[in-house]
Design a protein around this motif. Structure first.
Motif, PDB file in Angstrom:
ATOM      1  N   TYR A 152     -51.991  15.595 -66.010  1.00 47.72           N
ATOM      2  CA  TYR A 152     -50.980  16.158 -65.124  1.00 47.72           C
ATOM      3  C   TYR A 152     -50.252  17.284 -65.845  1.00 47.72           C
ATOM      4  O   TYR A 152     -49.889  17.134 -67.017  1.00 47.72           O
ATOM      5  CB  TYR A 152     -49.940  15.102 -64.712  1.00 47.72           C
ATOM      6  N   ALA A 153     -50.032  18.372 -65.147  1.00 48.45           N
ATOM      7  CA  ALA A 153     -49.199  19.468 -65.640  1.00 48.45           C
ATOM      8  C   ALA A 153     -47.837  19.310 -64.977  1.00 48.45           C
ATOM      9  O   ALA A 153     -47.726  19.331 -63.751  1.00 48.45           O
ATOM     10  CB  ALA A 153     -49.821  20.812 -65.282  1.00 48.45           C
ATOM     11  N   LEU A 154     -46.811  19.109 -65.795  1.00 47.78           N
ATOM     12  CA  LEU A 154     -45.450  18.951 -65.302  1.00 47.78           C
ATOM     13  C   LEU A 154     -44.644  20.184 -65.690  1.00 47.78           C
ATOM     14  O   LEU A 154     -44.804  20.711 -66.793  1.00 47.78           O
ATOM     15  CB  LEU A 154     -44.804  17.707 -65.906  1.00 47.78           C
ATOM     16  N   ALA A 155     -43.780  20.641 -64.793  1.00 45.42           N
ATOM     17  CA  ALA A 155     -42.938  21.804 -65.073  1.00 45.42           C
ATOM     18  C   ALA A 155     -41.556  21.567 -64.486  1.00 45.42           C
ATOM     19  O   ALA A 155     -41.417  21.139 -63.342  1.00 45.42           O
ATOM     20  CB  ALA A 155     -43.560  23.061 -64.479  1.00 45.42           C
ATOM     21  N   SER A 156     -40.534  21.846 -65.291  1.00 47.39           N
ATOM     22  CA  SER A 156     -39.160  21.689 -64.849  1.00 47.39           C
ATOM     23  C   SER A 156     -38.342  22.887 -65.311  1.00 47.39           C
ATOM     24  O   SER A 156     -38.411  23.275 -66.476  1.00 47.39           O
ATOM     25  CB  SER A 156     -38.550  20.410 -65.437  1.00 47.39           C
ATOM     26  N   LYS A 157     -37.597  23.453 -64.382  1.00 46.51           N
ATOM     27  CA  LYS A 157     -36.682  24.540 -64.719  1.00 46.51           C
ATOM     28  C   LYS A 157     -35.299  24.106 -64.268  1.00 46.51           C
ATOM     29  O   LYS A 157     -35.110  23.742 -63.108  1.00 46.51           O
ATOM     30  CB  LYS A 157     -37.096  25.843 -64.039  1.00 46.51           C
ATOM     31  N   PHE A 158     -34.335  24.136 -65.201  1.00 45.93           N
ATOM     32  CA  PHE A 158     -32.991  23.646 -64.895  1.00 45.93           C
ATOM     33  C   PHE A 158     -31.975  24.361 -65.776  1.00 45.93           C
ATOM     34  O   PHE A 158     -32.334  25.032 -66.741  1.00 45.93           O
ATOM     35  CB  PHE A 158     -32.912  22.130 -65.087  1.00 45.93           C
ATOM     36  N   GLU A 159     -30.715  24.188 -65.422  1.00 45.98           N
ATOM     37  CA  GLU A 159     -29.618  24.759 -66.198  1.00 45.98           C
ATOM     38  C   GLU A 159     -28.748  23.633 -66.743  1.00 45.98           C
ATOM     39  O   GLU A 159     -28.557  22.622 -66.067  1.00 45.98           O
ATOM     40  CB  GLU A 159     -28.762  25.681 -65.327  1.00 45.98           C
ATOM     41  N   THR A 164     -30.016  15.033 -63.335  1.00 52.00           N
ATOM     42  CA  THR A 164     -31.184  14.986 -62.458  1.00 52.00           C
ATOM     43  C   THR A 164     -31.948  16.277 -62.660  1.00 52.00           C
ATOM     44  O   THR A 164     -31.408  17.364 -62.446  1.00 52.00           O
ATOM     45  CB  THR A 164     -30.771  14.815 -60.984  1.00 52.00           C
ATOM     46  N   LEU A 165     -33.187  16.139 -63.117  1.00 52.60           N
ATOM     47  CA  LEU A 165     -34.011  17.296 -63.420  1.00 52.60           C
ATOM     48  C   LEU A 165     -35.100  17.445 -62.365  1.00 52.60           C
ATOM     49  O   LEU A 165     -35.902  16.527 -62.161  1.00 52.60           O
ATOM     50  CB  LEU A 165     -34.657  17.150 -64.801  1.00 52.60           C
ATOM     51  N   PRO A 166     -35.150  18.595 -61.686  1.00 54.25           N
ATOM     52  CA  PRO A 166     -36.227  18.830 -60.727  1.00 54.25           C
ATOM     53  C   PRO A 166     -37.519  19.111 -61.494  1.00 54.25           C
ATOM     54  O   PRO A 166     -37.479  19.674 -62.597  1.00 54.25           O
ATOM     55  CB  PRO A 166     -35.749  20.079 -59.987  1.00 54.25           C
ATOM     56  N   PHE A 167     -38.644  18.696 -60.936  1.00 58.69           N
ATOM     57  CA  PHE A 167     -39.914  19.049 -61.579  1.00 58.69           C
ATOM     58  C   PHE A 167     -41.043  19.083 -60.562  1.00 58.69           C
ATOM     59  O   PHE A 167     -40.959  18.522 -59.479  1.00 58.69           O
ATOM     60  CB  PHE A 167     -40.237  18.099 -62.745  1.00 58.69           C
ATOM     61  N   GLU A 168     -42.070  19.806 -60.948  1.00 63.07           N
ATOM     62  CA  GLU A 168     -43.303  19.876 -60.163  1.00 63.07           C
ATOM     63  C   GLU A 168     -44.389  19.191 -60.975  1.00 63.07           C
ATOM     64  O   GLU A 168     -44.349  19.215 -62.204  1.00 63.07           O
ATOM     65  CB  GLU A 168     -43.677  21.333 -59.900  1.00 63.07           C
ATOM     66  N   ALA A 169     -45.346  18.612 -60.283  1.00 62.82           N
ATOM     67  CA  ALA A 169     -46.454  17.941 -60.953  1.00 62.82           C
ATOM     68  C   ALA A 169     -47.751  18.341 -60.263  1.00 62.82           C
ATOM     69  O   ALA A 169     -47.828  18.363 -59.043  1.00 62.82           O
ATOM     70  CB  ALA A 169     -46.275  16.430 -60.892  1.00 62.82           C
ATOM     71  N   LYS A 170     -48.741  18.672 -61.080  1.00 66.85           N
ATOM     72  CA  LYS A 170     -50.050  19.068 -60.552  1.00 66.85           C
ATOM     73  C   LYS A 170     -51.120  18.316 -61.330  1.00 66.85           C
ATOM     74  O   LYS A 170     -51.133  18.338 -62.563  1.00 66.85           O
ATOM     75  CB  LYS A 170     -50.241  20.574 -60.725  1.00 66.85           C
ATOM     76  N   LYS A 171     -51.981  17.629 -60.589  1.00 68.71           N
ATOM     77  CA  LYS A 171     -53.074  16.916 -61.248  1.00 68.71           C
ATOM     78  C   LYS A 171     -54.184  17.917 -61.541  1.00 68.71           C
ATOM     79  O   LYS A 171     -54.638  18.652 -60.656  1.00 68.71           O
ATOM     80  CB  LYS A 171     -53.588  15.779 -60.373  1.00 68.71           C
TER      81      LYS A 171
END
Length: 178
Positions: free
Chosen positions: A143-150, A130-137
């Motif tokens: 859309y700009a998507l960004a995910s930071k995970f380990e 499960t990858l967390p992400f943010e989305a900005k239109k």
């Protein structure tokens, strides 16, 4: 005659729902940065931008999906010897496994942030993540998507246990979809 209008009505409702829920988009740009600690500090590097398809609309995240590939051979740390070693069978085995692949099976919004659950494949290992992400239109409709995970590299057979290199890698993935 009535059946024909019902069929046309159903078709228009179906078409309208697809427009409201999002449309298939291509990843048009992005970046992938990673960090892993080792005996001399922190190794930082990059992969080329992800490629693939996405369906996303912030109003209906439950209808979103992602199918993303990253070319494993684009691994770079700025050290040619290390990069060559990382592309070898000992680590990424890029000749046999040219892509890192994520395909979502579920997307939802929790606590103001989105989560994409799916299968992540590195080398010949596939695991549910499960990858967390943010989305900005953006103003242009992208859309700009960004995910930071380990991730634990050993879970995917990327190298072996080594006291000089930590197991956990931090990944920072960014993508623009259009």
């Amino acid at each position: 005659m009535r059946n024909r209008f019902q069929v046309i009505g159903f078709f228009l409702a179906f078409l309208g729902s697809n427009i409201a829920f999002g449309q298939t988009s291509k990843i048009v740009s992005g970046s992938i940065d990673f960090k892993v600690k080792y005996i001399l500090g922190t190794c930082e590097g990059t992969f080329a931008a992800p490629k693939g398809e996405a369906i996303f609309n912030e109003k209906s995240p439950e209808n979103a999906s992602f199918d993303i590939k990253i070319a494993a051979s684009t691994f770079e740390t700025g050290n040619d010897s290390r990069d060559k070693d990382m592309k070898s069978d000992k680590y990424f085995a890029v000749e046999k496994y040219p892509n890192i692949h994520f395909k979502s099976s579920k997307v939802e919004k929790k606590n103001g942030q989105y989560e994409a659950t799916g299968k992540l494949t590195i080398r010949d290992v596939t695991k549910s993540v499960t990858l967390p992400f943010e989305a900005k239109k953006n103003a242009d409709g992208t859309y700009a998507l960004a995910s930071k995970f380990e991730i634990n590299r050993l879970d995917y057979k990327v190298g072996t246990k080594d006291w000089k290199l930590k197991d956990v890698v931090t990944v920072d993935l960014k993508a623009i979809i259009k």
